[in-house]
Enzyme design. Structure first.
Site, PDB file in Angstrom:
ATOM      1  N   SER A  63       0.806  -1.224   0.000  1.00  0.00           N
ATOM      2  CA  SER A  63       0.000   0.000   0.000  1.00  0.00           C
ATOM      3  C   SER A  63       0.837   1.270   0.000  1.00  0.00           C
ATOM      4  CB  SER A  63      -0.944   0.019   1.208  1.00  0.00           C
ATOM      5  OG  SER A  63      -0.198   0.068   2.422  1.00  0.00           O
ATOM      6  N   GLY A  84       5.338   2.892   0.010  1.00  0.00           N
ATOM      7  CA  GLY A  84       6.762   2.635   0.005  1.00  0.00           C
ATOM      8  C   GLY A  84       7.232   1.756  -1.130  1.00  0.00           C
ATOM      9  N   ARG A 131      -2.766  -3.865   5.907  1.00  0.00           N
ATOM     10  CA  ARG A 131      -3.851  -3.888   6.895  1.00  0.00           C
ATOM     11  C   ARG A 131      -4.934  -2.848   6.602  1.00  0.00           C
ATOM     12  NH1 ARG A 131      -1.293  -4.889  12.926  1.00  0.00           N
ATOM     13  NH2 ARG A 131       0.372  -6.317  12.330  1.00  0.00           N
ATOM     14  N   LYS A 176      -5.748   2.828   2.540  1.00  0.00           N
ATOM     15  CA  LYS A 176      -4.443   2.926   1.879  1.00  0.00           C
ATOM     16  C   LYS A 176      -4.367   1.960   0.698  1.00  0.00           C
ATOM     17  CE  LYS A 176      -1.528   4.460   5.743  1.00  0.00           C
ATOM     18  NZ  LYS A 176      -0.353   4.111   6.603  1.00  0.00           N
ATOM     19  N   LEU A 212      -0.644 -10.045   8.609  1.00  0.00           N
ATOM     20  CA  LEU A 212       0.246 -11.126   8.208  1.00  0.00           C
ATOM     21  C   LEU A 212       1.065 -11.694   9.360  1.00  0.00           C
ATOM     22  CD1 LEU A 212       1.474  -9.672   4.808  1.00  0.00           C
ATOM     23  CD2 LEU A 212      -0.470 -11.168   5.266  1.00  0.00           C
ATOM     24  N   TYR A 269      15.600  -4.479  15.388  1.00  0.00           N
ATOM     25  CA  TYR A 269      15.245  -4.678  13.977  1.00  0.00           C
ATOM     26  C   TYR A 269      16.180  -5.617  13.221  1.00  0.00           C
ATOM     27  CZ  TYR A 269      14.238  -3.056   9.133  1.00  0.00           C
ATOM     28  OH  TYR A 269      13.924  -2.965   7.805  1.00  0.00           O
ATOM     29  N   LYS A 308      15.795  -9.116  10.507  1.00  0.00           N
ATOM     30  CA  LYS A 308      16.248  -9.134   9.118  1.00  0.00           C
ATOM     31  C   LYS A 308      17.277 -10.234   8.895  1.00  0.00           C
ATOM     32  CE  LYS A 308      13.865  -5.827   7.177  1.00  0.00           C
ATOM     33  NZ  LYS A 308      12.874  -6.160   6.124  1.00  0.00           N
ATOM     34  N   SER A 352      10.294   7.000   2.709  1.00  0.00           N
ATOM     35  CA  SER A 352       8.901   6.569   2.751  1.00  0.00           C
ATOM     36  C   SER A 352       8.281   7.073   4.048  1.00  0.00           C
ATOM     37  CB  SER A 352       8.824   5.035   2.708  1.00  0.00           C
ATOM     38  OG  SER A 352       9.395   4.485   3.883  1.00  0.00           O
TER      39      SER A 352
END
Length: 368
Positions: A56, A58, A79, A83, A110, A212, A216, A262
């Protein structure tokens, strides 16, 4: 990101070695781009159905628009319904041929595995009973902060929204794709593609991304694992036993961007520790359009680990480990050169963090 590495790229430090490393790297990269890959398009999406999570806004939305321009049928997932509706209009405007292409959106959480199964099943029903040909996992956001200063709930949330959204989606897609079909009913189908979106932080983390970067890194480990496992299923289609096999080959890819401009990046900047901003001061974030364009071009060349700028290429080279290579010769040379460059980078990053502590004290007394 990584001001030390970026500074070396632009002549950081007086050492001849550092400068030589970068010029050799540039030369090898240019040669590889010119001669390392054939002209065949390994990612032809015209007339095929692509699912993009996080579509939706970026990078996800930019990729959706560009794939629509190449003739793909596109399903975007996120979600927020509003958007999704707005993004779908932009994607339709990018379409190569609205009379032939189809577009759809699905609202789903998700982090819930059952929702991912619903996503794949709903797409299959919408797609005339055929599963999607491409699934691109772009969902997730970054909540930076120092690990010890971050609440456990936030650490768990980052793993859920970054790793588990991708893992759940991949699991649902593969379960649909890898259903065996009898040897007497096997019809050759084009290769399918599962694409993860990771980060160069999976190659070399930086202070302030403790919540974070582990998520990743987990995506990268999953991708490397699947790149091996999937060959068993692909090989089944060549089996001489006459047993059941999968309907199509599957190829795994992972994209490793650096900063992406973004709405999510703007929120990230508000939370990011000042030390982190200093360490990545030389990082020049790319636009979603740039990242999507570079990534799609690499997919068309058939690349596995995809980086989107030169600093990212050097970081990838320093951390290839057991990952499959895009180009055996080029990646090997880049790996050697990157190892030399990181002899300067790693101590410098640690020294900057130490000096920050000397100057400002604990995070609570330095306003992050």
């Amino acid at each position: 990101m990584y001001s030390s590495l970026s500074s070396i790229v632009h002549g950081y430090s007086a050492t001849t070695l550092g400068i030589s490393v970068i010029f050799c790297g540039l030369l090898m990269y240019a040669i590889g781009k010119m001669f390392g890959f054939g002209a065949r398009n390994e990612f032809d999406v015209e007339g095929r159905t692509v699912v993009i999570t996080g579509g939706s806004e970026g990078m996800g939305k930019a990729a959706a628009c560009q794939l629509a321009a190449k003739g793909a049928n596109v399903v975007i997932v996120a979600r927020t319904v509003q958007k999704l509706q707005d993004a779908l209009q932009d994607i339709k405007r990018s379409a190569a041929n609205l009379n032939r292409q189809k577009f759809h959106f699905i609202s789903a959480d998700l982090t819930n595995a059952a929702e991912c199964e619903r996503l794949i099943q709903e797409t299959t029903e919408w797609n005339d009973g055929q599963p999607p040909d491409v699934v691109w996992c772009c969902a997730g956001f970054c909540n930076p902060g120092f690990f010890a200063e971050t609440p456990i709930d936030t650490l768990r949330s980052q793993m859920d929204t970054v790793y588990w959204t991708a893992a759940n989606t991949a699991h649902a897609a593969l379960r649909k794709w890898l259903v065996p079909v009898g040897s007497d009913s096997q019809v050759p189908l084009p290769r399918r593609h599962l694409i993860f979106t990771c980060s160069t932080l999976a190659f070399y983390p930086i202070a302030g991304y403790g919540p974070y970067s582990p998520a990743k890194a987990a995506i990268r480990a999953l991708s490397d694992t699947l790149s091996q496992e999937i060959e068993m299923y692909n090989g089944s289609r060549q089996s001489k036993t006459g047993s059941a096999a999968t309907a199509a080959d599957v190829k795994i890819h992972t994209v490793f961007p650096m900063g992406i401009l973004s709405p999510g990046f703007d929120k990230e900047e508000q939370l990011k520790p000042n030390l982190t901003k200093q360490l990545e001061a030389a990082d020049k974030p790319q636009t979603p359009t740039e990242v999507a364009k570079i990534s799609i071009a690499a997919l068309e060349r058939g690349e596995y680990l995809i980086t989107t700028m030169f600093v990212g290429h050097i970081m990838r080279g320093s951390a290839l480990g057991g990952s499959p290579r895009n180009s055996l010769i080029l990646d090997t040379l880049t790996s050697w050169l990157s190892s030399l460059a990181f002899l300067q980078v790693i101590p410098d990053l640690r020294k900057q963090a130490w000096n920050w502590g000397v100057k400002y004290g604990l995070p609570s007394s330095s306003s992050k």
